[in-house]
Structure formats: C-alpha cells, structure tokens
Design an enzyme around this catalytic site. Structure first.
Site, PDB file in Angstrom:
ATOM      1  N   ASN A  22      -0.384 -93.284  33.999  1.00 26.18           N
ATOM      2  CA  ASN A  22       0.902 -93.921  33.774  1.00 26.18           C
ATOM      3  C   ASN A  22       1.247 -94.913  34.877  1.00 26.18           C
ATOM      4  OD1 ASN A  22       3.474 -94.626  33.033  1.00 26.18           O
ATOM      5  ND2 ASN A  22       4.351 -92.598  33.260  1.00 26.18           N
ATOM      6  N   ASP A  23       1.580 -94.409  36.058  1.00 28.36           N
ATOM      7  CA  ASP A  23       2.034 -95.314  37.113  1.00 28.36           C
ATOM      8  C   ASP A  23       0.975 -96.346  37.499  1.00 28.36           C
ATOM      9  OD1 ASP A  23       4.470 -94.066  37.183  1.00 28.36           O
ATOM     10  OD2 ASP A  23       3.878 -92.646  38.736  1.00 28.36           O
ATOM     11  N   VAL A  24      -0.306 -95.961  37.405  1.00 32.38           N
ATOM     12  CA  VAL A  24      -1.365 -96.890  37.848  1.00 32.38           C
ATOM     13  C   VAL A  24      -1.577 -98.041  36.871  1.00 32.38           C
ATOM     14  CG1 VAL A  24      -2.566 -95.144  39.198  1.00 32.38           C
ATOM     15  CG2 VAL A  24      -3.230 -95.531  36.826  1.00 32.38           C
ATOM     16  N   VAL A  25      -0.889 -98.003  35.699  1.00 30.51           N
ATOM     17  CA  VAL A  25      -0.991 -99.133  34.765  1.00 30.51           C
ATOM     18  C   VAL A  25       0.376 -99.768  34.516  1.00 30.51           C
ATOM     19  CG1 VAL A  25      -3.036 -98.253  33.594  1.00 30.51           C
ATOM     20  CG2 VAL A  25      -0.789 -97.612  32.738  1.00 30.51           C
TER      21      VAL A  25
END
Lengths: 97, 461
Positions: B387-390
C-alpha cells in the site's frame, strides 16, 4: 591509554571499513540471508563464552559462561543453518518438481 | 601454542571477510555462508585448545544444548517467520556477549581496583548486549503477534527513557572513576535490559525492517565490546563486520522510507497526529472494483505484467499461489516481472526469500530503481498486499507524512489491479489516492484466495 585497548580500537576501526567495503555490494535480493549470515558471525562471542565457561572460575562465573555458550551456539548453529536453507532456495531457473 | 591459536584466529577472521564477500552474488552466496561457518568452526576448535580452559564438562553440555536448539529452530522455522527468527538470533548473540562481559566483571571485581579500560568496555558490553537481548525478544513478540504490532506509547515515555539513560551514565562514571560497586553494576545490567524493551515498544510494524537491521548491528557491536573485554581481536574484527553490515542495512531501510533513524526510533509513526495529513474528504471519490473473472481478463490478455508484493502477501501466505499465477501467465506468453520495494515486508529482503521459497527464480525480481522506468510501458501492475510503497502521495502531496519517500511508480502503468482486503489505509494510516485513480481496479479479498481464484479464471480464458 593502555596498549591493548589502543590496538583493539585500531583493529575495530579498520574492520569497520572492511565491513562497509565488502557489504555495500550485496544486492537487495540477498539482504535477508546477509543479515542472518552476518548474525551467525556475531555468534563469535562463543569464544569469550568458552573461555568463561571452561576457565578456573567459581560457580557463578561458570553458570554465566554456560548460559553464554548456549546462547552463542544457538546463534552460530541456527544462523549458519537457516542462511544455508534460504540460500539453497535462490535459483536462477525454476526447478521441475 | 599461543602463536598457533592467534594465527588461527586471524585465519578465521579472514574467512569471515571472504565469506561475506561471496555473499554478494546469489550464485556464490551459499559457498560464502559455508566459508563463514568453517571460519567459526576453526575459531571454536582452537579456543578449546587454549590453556585457560581447564574443564570441558560444562562446555560440552552448553554446546550440545545450544547446537540442538539452533539446529531445530533453523530446520523447522517457516520462511514467513524469518523476521522473527532473525530477531531471536540477534537477541541470543547479544545476550551471549552481555553475559561474557558480566562474568568478566565478577572476576575482576574480586581484586579491585579495576583498570579503567576494563570497566569502560565491560559497561559498554553489558549495555549494548543487554539492549540487543531484550530489544530483540520484544521485536520477536511484536512480529509474532504476542504483543500488538502497532506503536505502543504511554505518558512520560520519553522522559522515562531519558532518566534511565542518565542513570546509566551516572552509575558508569562512578564505576569507572571509583571502586567496583556490585549494586551499581547490577542496576546498570537491569536498566540495560529494561531499556531494550522500552526502545522497541513505540516502534510500529512497518518500521520493523529498520529495527531488525539496527538490532543486527547491535549484536555485532556487542560481540565487539565483548572482544575488548576479553582482549580478543577476532571478536573485535567479526563484531565490527556485523556491526557495519547492520548499519548499512539500517541506512538503506531508512533511506527507502525517507526518514531519519531518529525519526523511526522516537516518533511512534502512525499513531495519530503524524497520520492526519492526507486524510481529506474521500467520500465523493469513486472506486472501481472488479471480480476475479474481469481481473483475469485484464491480466490474461496483457503483454507485460509487473507484480508488486507487500506484507499482505506474506501475511496471507500467498507466495505459492503467486508463483502458480506467474507460470500460468508466462505460459500464455505474458512477460511477468516482480517489483520489490526495499521496505516491503518486515525485514530487508523479506519478499525475495518468500518468492525464492515458492520457487520463483530470482532473475524475475527487480529492485525499485531498476523497475521504475518500466512502469510507463507496462500493461498491468498487480499489487498484492502492498500500500504505502505504491502511494503516489509520496511523490506529489507535500502535506502527506510519507511525502518524499521513494515509491514504485505503479500509477504510471496502463492498468493497476490493487489486491487488498478493504479500502482501509495501510499501517501509516495514510489515504491512498491510487485507489480512486480511474486506471485502478480494486480487487477485494484475502490475497491467497483471490490469487487462487485468479489462477482458476486465467485457466478458463
């Protein structure tokens, strides 16, 4: 400053540089095995533990030493073995089952 | 004899360095690990020849117990539990070093006064080793789910930590400058152990890669300190190598999250105020969700597919299903690649190990910097439990707490399929605008079942 300490610091600084040099090149794919493998090497404290556990000491020292030997051996054996288990899974091509 | 022992130690240290060197390529890494193990064996054997050792009974007992426990855990641990395993191993290493320092103090304290250099190195050994021991067990408990994985904070946490550190400093100055005092020494031991727990407590699940790397470094530095205590250079060399390795990884992890180490350690990220940033009004935005059949059509008729795995894949144990999907797509002539963010998962390289276990060749796995230029000409990106890494907010929303964090540019691909359990924001509690992007198809459900359904549907095409 005592000479032993001075030599120790010298060795420490140089080894840190060697460490940085050697490890910067490890690709991200291998970060987990690198960590567990390096971790197994930090089990080198086993040497200190052996000297304490087997030395001419009183009971308390021996007990501390034996616990240290147990801890360090878990670290060494577990670390190297689990690293090997991981690394043998890294394959270039899928293997037939 | 002493000469032989010393020379063997130098040889062992060299073997460690060579071993680590071989670890830098997948093809030679296994040999590297073996070389390191041989170095260790050599070091242990020659130490047993040392004249200081007078009794072997207890040594043998300890070695047998430790080896058996180490062997069993290495043999039976699941690959998904690897972060916990490494955490525990760090802890044992640190604990062993701390115990060596404690034993040395007890020995020296019988003939006061202690030389100043001994007291300093012993205190350092106890402190670093103690923190590594309890900090690692705390990290283990968090990863294993025995303790909540989210940051745990309580009132006056920072003042308490500061007081503990100041107490240690004051007692250390006393011990170093004056006479050995047993009570003070044990207080230092106790505070070190307590501090290890307190220092990991406020750090959240997604920050675990940093913590594990840091503790890895500590376990090396603890061995180093023990080396100063017993005046043994091979301990100092090996300890520094590990210390350096851990520090490098810590630095890589921090960089991958665009945060400083102090920020990771002290800010309890994602507990409230820090997460408020981008959580604006989202009620008017629409989400396109798809079922397995549609998703299979999109992915099955694509030419290029990039799969982005995250902690959700590990948590759902979906890696084998992912491999099946990969092979199926490859069989249809689809080019499949994997994009691995440096902090995906709970430890550095976590995803790579899981996919390797599932028999995905490592040549398909690509690092962030290599794969980012490829997204614009990729047909479909399949995001599994990341989630956060994209989250594009890291690139274009200055008010977002993750602004500036390097991300995988999946929003530049032609289509994105987000496999997620719900629209809930991830660990950091940050809204992800990618969900509402017209290119994005949300594919809701648990990663393992959903990938399996996808496999079944692609087969029907």
């Amino acid at each position: 400053m005592p000479e032993g300490l001075l030599i120790g610091i010298e060795v420490f600084v140089l080894a840190m540089f060697v460490g940085f040099e050697v490890i910067t090149k490890v690709p991200p794919t291998l970060h987990t095995p690198l960590m567990s493998g390096a971790n197994a090497i930090s089990g080198i404290a086993i040497i200190g533990a052996l000297l304490v556990a087997g030395g001419k000491n009183d009971l308390v020292d021996t007990i501390l030493g034996v616990i240290a030997v147990i801890f360090a051996m878990i670290n060494v054996v577990g670390g190297f073995m689990v690293t090997d288990r991981m690394l043998q899974m890294f394959k270039k091509k899928p293997t037939e089952k | 004899m002493t000469t032989i022992i010393e020379l063997s130690y130098i040889l062992a240290a060299s073997l460690f360095i060579i071993g680590l060197k071989y670890m830098s390529a997948p093809a030679s890494a296994r040999r590297g690990n073996l070389i390191g193990a041989i170095g260790m064996l050599l070091a242990i054997v020659v130490t047993l020849l040392d004249r200081q050792i007078v009794s072997f009974t207890w040594i043998i007992v300890g070695m047998v117990i430790g080896s058996a426990a180490g062997w069993a855990s290495a043999r039976y641990v699941k690959m998904t539990a690897m972060p916990q395993m490494v955490g525990l191993l760090n802890g044992f290493g640190g604990g062993a070093s701390a115990l060596v320092a404690v034993a040395e103090f007890l020995k020296l304290a019988k003939n006061p006064p202690l030389p100043m250099d001994s007291s300093i190195t012993i205190i350092l050994g106890v402190f670093i080793g103690g923190i590594t021991l309890t900090g690692s067990f705390m990290a283990y408990a968090k990863l294993e789910g025995l303790v909540s994985g989210s940051p745990i904070t309580f009132p006056l946490q920072k003042p308490l930590n500061a007081i503990l550190i100041l107490t240690i400093l004051a007692l250390s100055v006393y011990l170093v400058g004056w006479t050995p005092n047993m009570l003070f020494f044990w207080i230092i031991v106790a505070i070190s152990l307590i501090y290890g727990v307190l220092f990991v407590l406020p750090i959240g699940g997604a920050d675990m890669p940093v913590v594990i790397s840091l503790l890895n470094s500590f376990s090396g530095l603890a061995a180093c300190a023990a080396g100063f205590v017993v005046e043994n250079n091979v301990l100092i060399v090996s300890g520094s190598l590990v210390g350096a390795a851990g520090l490098i990884l810590t630095q890589i992890m921090c960089k991958a999250m665009n945060r400083s180490l102090t920020n990771v350690l002290f800010s309890a990220f994602g507990t409230g105020d820090s997460a408020a940033g981008a959580a604006g009004s989202t009620s008017d935005k629409t989400v396109r969700s798809v079922d397995s059949e549609e998703a299979a059509m999109v992915i099955g008729y694509a030419q290029t597919v990039i799969i982005v795995p995250g902690y959700g894949m590990a948590a759902a144990q979906a890696q084998h299903a992912v491999r099946e999907l990969t092979e199926l797509l490859q069989g249809r002539g689809v080019e499949v690649k994997f994009a691995i963010h440096p902090v995906a998962g709970r430890m550095p390289g976590h995803m790579n190990v899981l996919l390797a276990e599932a028999n995905v060749p490592y040549t398909l796995l690509h690092d962030m910097d290599d794969i980012n230029p490829e997204f614009p000409h990729t047909d479909v990106v399949l995001v599994i439990g990341a989630n956060d890494v994209v989250n594009p907010a890291a690139r274009n929303d200055k008010s977002s707490p993750i602004y500036g964090m390097p991300i995988l540019d999946v929003d530049k691909a032609r289509n994105v399929i987000m496999m997620k359990r719900s629209l809930n924001p991830g660990f950091a509690g940050i809204e992800n605008e990618l969900f509402y992007n017209p290119k994005t198809l949300m594919y809701f459900g648990s990663a393992k079942e959903k990938v399996q359904e996808l496999v079944a549907q692609v087969k029907k095409l």
